[in-house]
Design an enzyme around this catalytic site. Structure first.
Site, mmCIF file in Angstrom:
data_model
loop_
_atom_site.group_PDB
_atom_site.id
_atom_site.type_symbol
_atom_site.label_atom_id
_atom_site.label_comp_id
_atom_site.label_asym_id
_atom_site.label_seq_id
_atom_site.Cartn_x
_atom_site.Cartn_y
_atom_site.Cartn_z
ATOM 1 C CD GLN A 10 7.369 25.906 32.228
ATOM 2 O OE1 GLN A 10 6.249 25.804 32.717
ATOM 3 N NE2 GLN A 10 8.397 25.234 32.687
ATOM 4 C CB SER A 94 -0.062 26.508 29.321
ATOM 5 O OG SER A 94 0.157 25.628 30.392
ATOM 6 C CG LEU A 95 2.730 30.182 32.190
ATOM 7 C CD1 LEU A 95 2.839 31.617 32.712
ATOM 8 C CD2 LEU A 95 4.083 29.523 32.262
ATOM 9 N NE ARG A 119 -0.966 25.910 35.646
ATOM 10 C CZ ARG A 119 -0.352 25.857 34.463
ATOM 11 N NH1 ARG A 119 0.906 26.254 34.368
ATOM 12 N NH2 ARG A 119 -0.984 25.408 33.388
ATOM 13 C CG HIS A 203 -1.257 21.101 29.443
ATOM 14 N ND1 HIS A 203 -2.275 21.766 30.100
ATOM 15 C CD2 HIS A 203 -0.228 21.976 29.332
ATOM 16 C CE1 HIS A 203 -1.864 23.000 30.362
ATOM 17 N NE2 HIS A 203 -0.635 23.147 29.920
ATOM 18 C CD GLN A 252 -4.530 26.120 32.638
ATOM 19 O OE1 GLN A 252 -3.445 25.688 32.953
ATOM 20 N NE2 GLN A 252 -4.693 27.296 32.049
#
Length: 313
Positions: A10, A94-95, A119, A203, A252
């Protein structure tokens, strides 16, 4: 030259994202169509026309960023005969880990789009707006960040969310605790510590409700072993087993993005070229991290053409 394909997280969203790829390549356009259909939403129109406030909503930004990455990979394969197996590893920030899994054939585009929509929604719902925060600590060493977090612990939950590159650490947690950590790190002489314009504290342990939602959704997701090992955020090492990847996608959500360690591990294993699909964020970080490594960003048709030619050249 050994290479790795990397996939951004992101922050790389913008009005017009992916439009040039869709206009240039039918294979790229097909990826956007598949994502739109999976979500029952004209996400591609939103990406190309805005407004940016709608694109930036976490539930839209996550599948949108994935779609652009996979559109670049689809065009690379269809129009230039280069696919993911040209790489020694794949990895996503991440994503971006979902994008990496799709690129490596472990997850379908449709399933990844639906999972990322959920998510994003779950992360947004996990913490009321204004209660959590994230901050970038620029120029901080890891021991300084950990010391600041220890000092701030009396104000609430705060942990390291992203270890992105040397001198680029992101912390996340309760707003009061993040503020206290910023004050502590500034007293250590760290040049820049600033709150990030995000809508939730990603996170960190406050994301546990989102992790629970993802565990439930991922239970039913069809996953295969990837065609190329995935260097994951949780392990910072290569994983080739679908069930381990499934479990780590849950971990994660609350865990630290170990990007610096992931890049170090791939470089130590012989990767000299890091090829970012769909953005330039990770490529920019790489320049500050491993100066002798080559960073390549695949954003435009010209980028794809030049990269494919370099492999054959």
């Amino acid at each position: 030259m050994a290479l790795a394909f990397t996939f951004p997280g992101q922050g790389s969203q913008a009005v017009g994202m992916g439009k040039a790829l869709a206009d240039s390549f039918a294979s790229a356009r097909a990826v956007f169509d598949e994502v739109d259909e999976a979500l029952g939403q004209n996400l591609s129109q939103l990406m190309w026309d805005g407004p940016i406030e709608e694109i930036t909503l976490t539930e839209n930004a996550q599948p949108a960023i994935m779609a652009v990455s996979l559109a670049a990979m689809a065009a690379l394969k269809s129009d230039f005969d280069v696919d993911v197996t040209a790489a020694k590893f794949v990895a996503g920030h991440s994503l971006g880990e979902y994008s990496a899994l799709c690129a490596a054939g472990a997850l379908s585009i449709s399933d990844a789009a639906k999972l990322l929509k959920l998510r994003g929604q779950s992360m947004q719902k996990a913490v009321p707006v204004g209660q959590g925060a994230m901050a970038a600590l620029l120029g901080a060493e890891m021991d300084q960040a950990e010391q600041a977090i220890t000092q701030a612990a009396t104000s609430g939950i705060v942990t390291i969310a992203n270890d992105n590159a040397p001198g680029q650490i992101v912390i996340s947690g309760d707003k009061a605790a993040v503020d206290a950590a910023i004050a502590a790190i500034k007293e250590m002489g760290v040049r820049k510590a600033m709150l990030l314009p995000v809508s939730a504290p990603f996170h960190c342990p406050l994301m546990q409700p989102a992790a629970d939602a993802m565990a439930e959704a991922l239970k039913d997701a069809q996953m295969s072993n990837p065609s190329v090992p995935v260097v994951t955020n949780v392990s910072a090492g290569p994983v080739s087993d679908a069930e381990t990847l499934r479990a780590q996608l849950v971990e994660q959500v609350t865990g630290k993005v170990r990007w610096r360690e992931s890049v170090d591990a791939m470089h130590a294993a012989g990767v000299e070229q890091f090829v970012e699909a769909g953005a330039k964020v990770l490529t920019t970080m790489l320049k500050r991290h491993i100066k002798e490594a080559q960073g390549t960003a695949l954003v435009t048709a010209e980028d794809l053409e030049a990269f494919a030619a370099s492999l054959k050249g």
